[in-house]
Design an enzyme around this catalytic site. Structure first.
Site, short mmCIF file in Angstrom:
data_model
loop_
_atom_site.label_atom_id
_atom_site.label_comp_id
_atom_site.label_asym_id
_atom_site.label_seq_id
_atom_site.Cartn_x
_atom_site.Cartn_y
_atom_site.Cartn_z
N LYS A 119 0.83 -1.21 0.00
CA LYS A 119 0.00 0.00 0.00
C LYS A 119 0.86 1.26 0.00
O LYS A 119 1.95 1.29 0.55
CB LYS A 119 -0.99 -0.01 1.15
N SER A 440 -14.65 -15.38 -0.03
CA SER A 440 -15.20 -15.15 -1.36
C SER A 440 -14.76 -16.24 -2.33
O SER A 440 -13.65 -16.76 -2.26
CB SER A 440 -14.78 -13.77 -1.89
N GLU A 612 -3.17 -2.62 8.14
CA GLU A 612 -2.89 -1.61 7.10
C GLU A 612 -3.19 -0.20 7.57
O GLU A 612 -2.63 0.75 7.06
CB GLU A 612 -3.77 -1.87 5.88
N HIS A 701 -2.95 -14.58 -5.27
CA HIS A 701 -2.76 -13.51 -6.25
C HIS A 701 -2.27 -14.03 -7.60
O HIS A 701 -2.26 -13.30 -8.57
CB HIS A 701 -1.76 -12.47 -5.72
N CYS A 733 -6.03 -15.65 1.22
CA CYS A 733 -7.06 -14.60 1.20
C CYS A 733 -8.24 -15.10 0.38
O CYS A 733 -8.27 -16.27 -0.03
CB CYS A 733 -6.43 -13.33 0.60
#
Ligand SMILES: CN1c2c(nc(N)[nH]c2=O)NC[C@@H]1CNc1ccc(C(=O)N[C@@H](CCC(=O)N[C@@H](CCC(=O)N[C@@H](CCC(=O)O)C(=O)O)C(=O)O)C(=O)O)cc1
Ligand SMILES: N[C@@H](CCS)C(=O)O
Ligand SMILES: [Zn+2]
Length: 766
Positions: A119, A440, A612, A701, A733
């Site tokens: 980030k 998800s 984060e 990813h 994730c």
């Protein structure tokens, strides 16, 4: 005479034109010429829209990420991405290969790993981390920037290229070997010098050099690096405007005042209290650029109050005063005017990028020609500011009272983890190494298209519910077939893990087109937290109940936690973030309790943005962690002992905050660890972290399928640090950005890895 400029404009396009073009290019549906044309059109449109300003930013456009662009401009490209085998390889392909791990031309799906993404300071934007080794060399590739300068000039504009400064560039990067990246500074500076010379040749007068690391805590060696760098660049043929943003300078103010630059930009929203000292400390010839419009939120600026403060400064500084947004407008949506469904009262309180630049030019006119030249604009602005202050929709006394009534007991579970764990083991029968996923499953084009039709009123609510139920059924069937132990409903009905909740909470507004780039082509549409938060009705219960009705296996309820909802929303500027967070915590607590009442035994509360959200300065971490962890605990801990609370975090570098993570007291925490080879678990081991952990066993990813053997190896490594009885097996994730064809074989290998390990354990015991 105050001068106006902008630090950067959102490049994605009001209709996300860039996103759609990028993705078409990656799918091979358009060629590089068409992609380039899209970029050129967007740049041209954006300069047109910024034309009232005295200086336009150039170099803020990017086909993926501005830090990656800087790496290319400096010739710092990882060698793995330079594909020598393919003669048709273009620079654009190499660029996307670094960004994404492969380019549109790599039909063989070759396994080049993408550059790491992290980030950008405390924003929700993610950049590609520059890579350094002790052999890193740099060379100038300024063609793209020069081309864009000539494009901008053809608009008759006064251009101001924007580049990332050498010290921030090094600071942001990562050493890939044992080298010390600061040792590379002397190799880097001549390339910057050459770049500045080329910019001067192109007729540039001012260059904005971004050094946002100046708002962070810097060791002495980094402060010296700044001094050394700007002494080195002192005689450059262009004027340097050193830009800092996202916070106050604090002790770095002393550093900046010694740097031989022609001007300094300060974030006067977050560091208003430093303006007087900055002006005093800079040479009398220096330009002082003040970021007076908030580039991180979507609220209208109180123009009269700003002018009351700014007018004396303008009188003192005269033409030395520049005004601008506090930071690049990359972090706000493009144009409020596109919004047709926002409540008119709330809309009147807001400003997106276009409107922020209008505010800037209004301020300029008021400063240079007097307030009466813009009296109607100032009057309209005051009306909006008053309307927001006085609106009854902002304040909800019931919610305020509920927050005032919060006591420590609200954050306490009934029993300690050991007692809970025993009860949960009896209540929820699970094998050793229980397998699960993070929530998800693929957000397919079919799901998104159905939602779009529903939003456009082309299908009814019941049809939409039916379609989502079919998706849930599909996800449950797949998980049953895979043999997972704890199932999820798959989050098909969610546009985004934060926006979905914002849409259902009172005190939130949401936009239709308020997209903000998160990384590459991926965008988020942060909901707008404008008032006290309450939950009119259950938000997730019916979907979870439906999913549970399809299986005998335990179904995990799935929520986003208060801290993450807060950190990924546009938040109020009229009350502390902590207060908004407690309000969110109470709303999520009600949802958790409703899920429990509906018979859901396992509830996951995602706090992806808790780690984060740490402030940029470590000295402020404790204060943040105190209310953030307490908010999580309030949301989670109103349940019976036999209800199992999970939490999930994707960015899992916990060395500095492990005791805060332990204080969350979640029964199970699932984290991202696969790429670190489980080394991120060391800190849990050293700390004797007491509760269950699901260290991610594969990186979601990439499209690559993890092998069963590799997963077994990772779990064995995990078991060297955490007792096997407390380990869960899951991906790093959620799987929403993947495709089912990738998900199924990966999860198959994950489940069979767990089975292999269970058998090994049984054998060892017998
Ligand atoms: C975990 N991450 C998240 C962050 N912040 C969040 N708020 N949410 C996160 O999940 N920050 C850190 C990371 C960042 N990671 C990501 C990952 C993926 C995305 C992403 O996929 N974004 C989507 C948009 C998602 C969305 O809101 N979809 C809506 C609207 C869909 C849409 O665009 N519809 C089109 C039509 C499409 C069609 O017909 O097929 C339209 O409206 O025109 C939805 O599902 O309803 C993206 O595409 O960028 C973001 C951050
Ligand atoms: N439950 C969410 C967490 C993402 S961080 C998901 O699976 O997408
Ligand atoms: Zn995650």
């Amino acid at each position: 005479m105050a001068i106006t400029h902008n630090l950067g404009f959102p490049r994605i396009g009001a209709q996300r034109e860039l996103k759609f073009a990028q993705e078409k290019y990656w799918r091979g549906e358009i060629d590089s010429t068409e992609l380039a044309t899209c970029g050129k059109q967007l740049r041209s449109k954006h300069w047109q829209q910024q034309s009232p300003l005295d200086f336009l930013p150039v170099g803020d456009f990017s086909f993926y990420d501005q830090v990656l662009d800087m790496s290319f401009a400096l010739g710092n490209i990882p060698s793995r991405a330079v594909n020598q085998n393919n003669a048709n390889n273009t620079e654009l392909d190499t660029y996307f290969r670094v960004a994404r791990g492969r380019s549109s031309k790599d039909t063989d799906n070759s396994c080049i790993h993408a550059g790491e993404m992290t980030k950008w300071f405390d924003t929700n934007y993610h950049y590609i981390v520059p890579e350094f080794t002790q052999d890193s060399t740099f060379s100038l590739h300024s063609e793209k920037l020069l081309l864009q300068i000539s494009e901008a000039k053809s608009h008759g504009a006064n251009v101001k290229p924007v580049i990332i400064g050498p010290v921030t560039y090094l600071h942001l990067g990562k050493e890939k070997d044992t080298s010390n990246k600061l040792a590379l500074l002397d190799r880097l500076l001549p390339v910057y010098q050459q770049l500045l010379a080329e910019l001067a040749n192109a007729g540039v007068e001012w260059v904005q050099v971004d050094e946002p690391i100046l708002v962070t805590e810097l060791d002495q060696e980094w402060k010296q690096a700044l001094e050394h760098s700007y002494q080195f660049l002192k005689n450059s043929p262009v004027k340097l405007l050193l830009a800092t943003y996202f916070g106050p300078l604090q002790d770095n103010l002393a550093v900046i005042s010694q740097l031989p630059v022609s001007g300094v930009h300060l974030d006067a929203i977050n560091a208003k209290h430093e303006v007087a000292d900055l002006i005093k400390s800079l040479p009398a010839s220096s330009v002082v650029s003040l970021g007076v419009i908030n580039g991180r939120n979507i609220w209208k600026t109180d123009l009269s109050t700003t002018l009351n403060w700014l007018e004396p400064i303008a009188n003192e500084l005269q033409e030395r005063l520049w005004i601008a947004p506090s930071c690049s407008l990359l972090h706000v949506p493009v144009d409020l005017e596109s919004e047709e469904q926002l409540d008119p009262e709330i809309k009147s309180w807001l400003a997106f990028a276009h409107q922020k630049l209008d505010e800037l030019t209004t301020l300029q006119t008021a400063l240079n020609e007097g307030r009466n030249k813009v009296s109607s604009e100032l009057e309209a602005n005051q009306t909006a500011i008053n309307s927001r202050h006085q609106s009854t929709r902002v304040n909800n006394p019931v919610v305020q009272q509920a927050v005032a009534n919060i006591t420590p007991s609200l954050g306490q579970r009934q029993s300690n983890f050991n007692t809970r764990s025993k009860l949960q083991k009896e209540h929820i029968k699970l094998p050793l190494y229980p397998t699960t996923s993070i929530g998800s499953f693929p957000q397919t084009a079919q799901i998104r298209a159905a939602r779009l039709r529903y939003k456009k009123d082309q299908i009814s609510e019941s049809d939409y519910t039916l379609l989502m139920q079919q998706e849930i059924q599909y996800a449950v069937d797949q998980q049953e077939a895979l043999g997972l132990d704890v199932l999820v409903h798959g989050e098909a009905e969610r546009n985004d893990m934060v926006e979905y909740f914002g849409e259902q909470l009172q005190g939130y507004a949401f936009s239709q087109f308020g997209w903000v780039q998160s990384y590459g082509s991926r965008c988020v549409k942060p909901p707008i937290l404008f008032g006290d938060i309450s939950r009119p009705k259950a938000m997730t219960v019916k979907w979870t109940q439906y999913a549970q009705s399809l299986t005998e296996k335990p179904m995990k309820g799935m929520l986003t936690g208060p801290v993450t909802i807060l950190n990924w929303s546009f938040v109020r500027d009229d009350q502390p973030r902590s207060l908004s967070c407690y309000q969110l915590a109470l709303a999520i607590r009600e949802e958790v309790q409703d899920l429990e009442k509906a018979g859901v035994n396992i509830i996951q509360i995602d706090e992806a943005a808790l780690r984060e959200g740490l402030p940029l300065r470590q000295s402020q971490w404790q204060e943040y962690l105190q209310w953030a962890i307490e908010s999580f605990r309030i949301s989670a801990n109103g349940v019976e002992d036999n209800t199992q609370i999970h939490t999930h975090m994707c960015y899992s570098e916990f060395n500095d905050i492990i005791s805060a993570i332990a204080d969350m007291d979640a029964d199970v925490i699932t984290i991202e660890t696969s790429r670190s080879d489980m080394e991120l678990l060391d800190v849990f081991d050293h700390f004797n972290y007491p509760n269950d952990i699901g260290p991610g066993v594969y990186d979601i990813h990439t499209p690559n399928t993890p092998t069963q053997a590799h997963i077994v190896e990772l779990i064995e490594k995990a078991a060297q640090r955490i007792p096997a009885e407390r380990l869960w097996i899951n991906p790093d994730c959620g799987l929403k950005t993947r495709q089912w064809e990738e998900v199924i074989p990966a999860l198959q290998n994950m489940v069979s890895a767990a089975q292999t390990l269970r058998q090994q354990k049984l054998k060892a015991a017998s």
